[in-house]
Design a protein around this motif. Sequence first.
Motif, PDB file in Angstrom:
ATOM      1  N   LEU A  30       8.552  -4.964  -9.129  1.00  0.00           N
ATOM      2  CA  LEU A  30       7.564  -4.484  -8.162  1.00  0.00           C
ATOM      3  C   LEU A  30       7.596  -2.964  -8.037  1.00  0.00           C
ATOM      4  O   LEU A  30       6.551  -2.323  -7.893  1.00  0.00           O
ATOM      5  N   SER A  31       8.782  -2.388  -8.079  1.00  0.00           N
ATOM      6  CA  SER A  31       8.903  -0.938  -7.924  1.00  0.00           C
ATOM      7  C   SER A  31       8.384  -0.183  -9.138  1.00  0.00           C
ATOM      8  O   SER A  31       7.968   0.970  -9.031  1.00  0.00           O
ATOM      9  N   GLU A  32       8.402  -0.830 -10.306  1.00  0.00           N
ATOM     10  CA  GLU A  32       7.923  -0.169 -11.518  1.00  0.00           C
ATOM     11  C   GLU A  32       6.412   0.029 -11.504  1.00  0.00           C
ATOM     12  O   GLU A  32       5.895   0.981 -12.086  1.00  0.00           O
ATOM     13  N   GLN A  33       5.689  -0.869 -10.847  1.00  0.00           N
ATOM     14  CA  GLN A  33       4.234  -0.725 -10.716  1.00  0.00           C
ATOM     15  C   GLN A  33       3.857  -1.037  -9.274  1.00  0.00           C
ATOM     16  O   GLN A  33       3.374  -2.135  -8.982  1.00  0.00           O
ATOM     17  N   PRO A  34       4.109  -0.092  -8.373  1.00  0.00           N
ATOM     18  CA  PRO A  34       3.855  -0.331  -6.958  1.00  0.00           C
ATOM     19  C   PRO A  34       2.386  -0.633  -6.685  1.00  0.00           C
ATOM     20  O   PRO A  34       1.487  -0.058  -7.295  1.00  0.00           O
ATOM     21  N   GLY A  35       2.169  -1.573  -5.773  1.00  0.00           N
ATOM     22  CA  GLY A  35       0.804  -1.900  -5.386  1.00  0.00           C
ATOM     23  C   GLY A  35       0.163  -2.984  -6.198  1.00  0.00           C
ATOM     24  O   GLY A  35      -0.977  -3.361  -5.948  1.00  0.00           O
ATOM     25  N   ALA A  36       0.861  -3.505  -7.197  1.00  0.00           N
ATOM     26  CA  ALA A  36       0.257  -4.538  -8.038  1.00  0.00           C
ATOM     27  C   ALA A  36       1.276  -5.621  -8.340  1.00  0.00           C
ATOM     28  O   ALA A  36       2.445  -5.346  -8.582  1.00  0.00           O
ATOM     29  N   VAL A  37       0.839  -6.867  -8.287  1.00  0.00           N
ATOM     30  CA  VAL A  37       1.684  -7.989  -8.703  1.00  0.00           C
ATOM     31  C   VAL A  37       1.231  -8.362 -10.107  1.00  0.00           C
ATOM     32  O   VAL A  37       0.269  -9.101 -10.295  1.00  0.00           O
ATOM     33  N   ALA A 102       5.867   2.920  13.106  1.00  0.00           N
ATOM     34  CA  ALA A 102       5.095   3.448  11.980  1.00  0.00           C
ATOM     35  C   ALA A 102       5.994   4.140  10.965  1.00  0.00           C
ATOM     36  O   ALA A 102       5.823   3.980   9.748  1.00  0.00           O
ATOM     37  N   ARG A 103       6.958   4.898  11.453  1.00  0.00           N
ATOM     38  CA  ARG A 103       7.844   5.637  10.557  1.00  0.00           C
ATOM     39  C   ARG A 103       8.718   4.688   9.733  1.00  0.00           C
ATOM     40  O   ARG A 103       8.846   4.852   8.509  1.00  0.00           O
ATOM     41  N   THR A 104       9.305   3.700  10.374  1.00  0.00           N
ATOM     42  CA  THR A 104      10.195   2.786   9.653  1.00  0.00           C
ATOM     43  C   THR A 104       9.413   1.852   8.736  1.00  0.00           C
ATOM     44  O   THR A 104       9.895   1.502   7.657  1.00  0.00           O
ATOM     45  N   ALA A 105       8.217   1.451   9.129  1.00  0.00           N
ATOM     46  CA  ALA A 105       7.391   0.607   8.259  1.00  0.00           C
ATOM     47  C   ALA A 105       6.926   1.387   7.037  1.00  0.00           C
ATOM     48  O   ALA A 105       6.898   0.859   5.909  1.00  0.00           O
ATOM     49  N   SER A 106       6.562   2.634   7.230  1.00  0.00           N
ATOM     50  CA  SER A 106       6.105   3.471   6.119  1.00  0.00           C
ATOM     51  C   SER A 106       7.217   3.709   5.107  1.00  0.00           C
ATOM     52  O   SER A 106       6.950   3.868   3.906  1.00  0.00           O
ATOM     53  N   ALA A 107       8.454   3.701   5.571  1.00  0.00           N
ATOM     54  CA  ALA A 107       9.593   3.947   4.687  1.00  0.00           C
ATOM     55  C   ALA A 107       9.915   2.746   3.796  1.00  0.00           C
ATOM     56  O   ALA A 107      10.753   2.860   2.901  1.00  0.00           O
ATOM     57  N   ARG A 108       9.243   1.613   4.033  1.00  0.00           N
ATOM     58  CA  ARG A 108       9.489   0.404   3.241  1.00  0.00           C
ATOM     59  C   ARG A 108       8.180  -0.050   2.589  1.00  0.00           C
ATOM     60  O   ARG A 108       7.506  -0.942   3.092  1.00  0.00           O
ATOM     61  N   PRO A 109       7.818   0.556   1.464  1.00  0.00           N
ATOM     62  CA  PRO A 109       6.541   0.214   0.819  1.00  0.00           C
ATOM     63  C   PRO A 109       6.431  -1.248   0.405  1.00  0.00           C
ATOM     64  O   PRO A 109       5.339  -1.810   0.418  1.00  0.00           O
ATOM     65  N   LEU A 110       7.557  -1.884   0.048  1.00  0.00           N
ATOM     66  CA  LEU A 110       7.486  -3.301  -0.312  1.00  0.00           C
ATOM     67  C   LEU A 110       7.065  -4.141   0.886  1.00  0.00           C
ATOM     68  O   LEU A 110       6.358  -5.140   0.737  1.00  0.00           O
ATOM     69  N   LEU A 111       7.517  -3.760   2.060  1.00  0.00           N
ATOM     70  CA  LEU A 111       7.121  -4.476   3.277  1.00  0.00           C
ATOM     71  C   LEU A 111       5.613  -4.407   3.457  1.00  0.00           C
ATOM     72  O   LEU A 111       4.956  -5.429   3.680  1.00  0.00           O
ATOM     73  N   GLY A 112       5.047  -3.208   3.333  1.00  0.00           N
ATOM     74  CA  GLY A 112       3.607  -3.050   3.495  1.00  0.00           C
ATOM     75  C   GLY A 112       2.829  -3.783   2.428  1.00  0.00           C
ATOM     76  O   GLY A 112       1.854  -4.489   2.725  1.00  0.00           O
ATOM     77  N   HIS A 113       3.246  -3.631   1.183  1.00  0.00           N
ATOM     78  CA  HIS A 113       2.514  -4.249   0.069  1.00  0.00           C
ATOM     79  C   HIS A 113       2.536  -5.771   0.153  1.00  0.00           C
ATOM     80  O   HIS A 113       1.490  -6.429   0.059  1.00  0.00           O
ATOM     81  N   LEU A 114       3.726  -6.342   0.332  1.00  0.00           N
ATOM     82  CA  LEU A 114       3.837  -7.799   0.351  1.00  0.00           C
ATOM     83  C   LEU A 114       3.198  -8.404   1.596  1.00  0.00           C
ATOM     84  O   LEU A 114       2.621  -9.495   1.531  1.00  0.00           O
TER      85      LEU A 114
END
Length: 230
Positions: A30-37, A102-114
Amino acid sequence: MKPGEFQRARRPEQKEERRSHLLNVTRTLLSEQPGAVVFGLNELARHAGMTKSNVYRYFESREALLMEVLREEAALWYNDLRSDLGTSNEPVSAERLADAIARTASARPLLGHLTSILPSIIEHNVSAECIRDFKTGSLLLIQECASLLHGRTRSLSLSACEEFMHWTLIMITGLWPLSHPSSVANVALQTTELMPFRYDFERDLKRGLRLLLRGLSEETARPGHLGFDP
C-alpha cells in the motif's frame, strides 16, 4: 522471498507470525502506491513468499487483509490522539480537540485511505461475519474515543461525543479522496476558478470538526435536549 518458502504453520505462535507477516507485506504494498489498491492475492503471496492457498489459511480475501490493517491503524490513531491530548484532566477547548484529531488523522495516511474505501471496496468482498466483527470493534473504539473526549471537555455530553465521533468518520471518508485527487484531476484543479475544489485534508477536517463541535455544544445546551439517538 520465494513462494512456498514458509512452511505450514501448526503452532498458534507460528500462525500469528504468518498473519503479522501478511499484514506487514500488505502495508508495504500500500505504501509503494499510496491511494490505490492495485495488488491482488497473487502479488501479495509472491511478496510474502507464500502460495495463494496459504494466504487463504489466514485471511478470507484481500479485502479482509485490508480490513485488518484498518483495524490496526484505527487503534494506533487512538493511541496517537490520547498522547496528543496528554494525561492532564484539565478541560480543553473545542478547537484543541478538533486540531488534535485532524493532526493525528492526517499523520496516518493509511487510516484515511482505507477508511475512504471501506464502504465502496473493502466491504464488498468479505463475509458478513467479518464485517460484524470489524464493526463491533469499531463501535467499541468509537465509545473509547467518546469517553476520552468527554473527559477532556465540559461542554459535551457523552452521547454528544459519540455522535461527534460518528460524524468524524463520515468526514474522513468523504474528505480523504477529495483531498487526494488523481494526477489528472490535480492538473485540472490548478486553474484559479476551480480553487474551491482543492481540498487540504488536515486543514479542512480541522475546520469541519470545529464547526461540528460548535453545533453539538449549542445543541447540548438547549433545554430539553435528549442527546444522541443513533
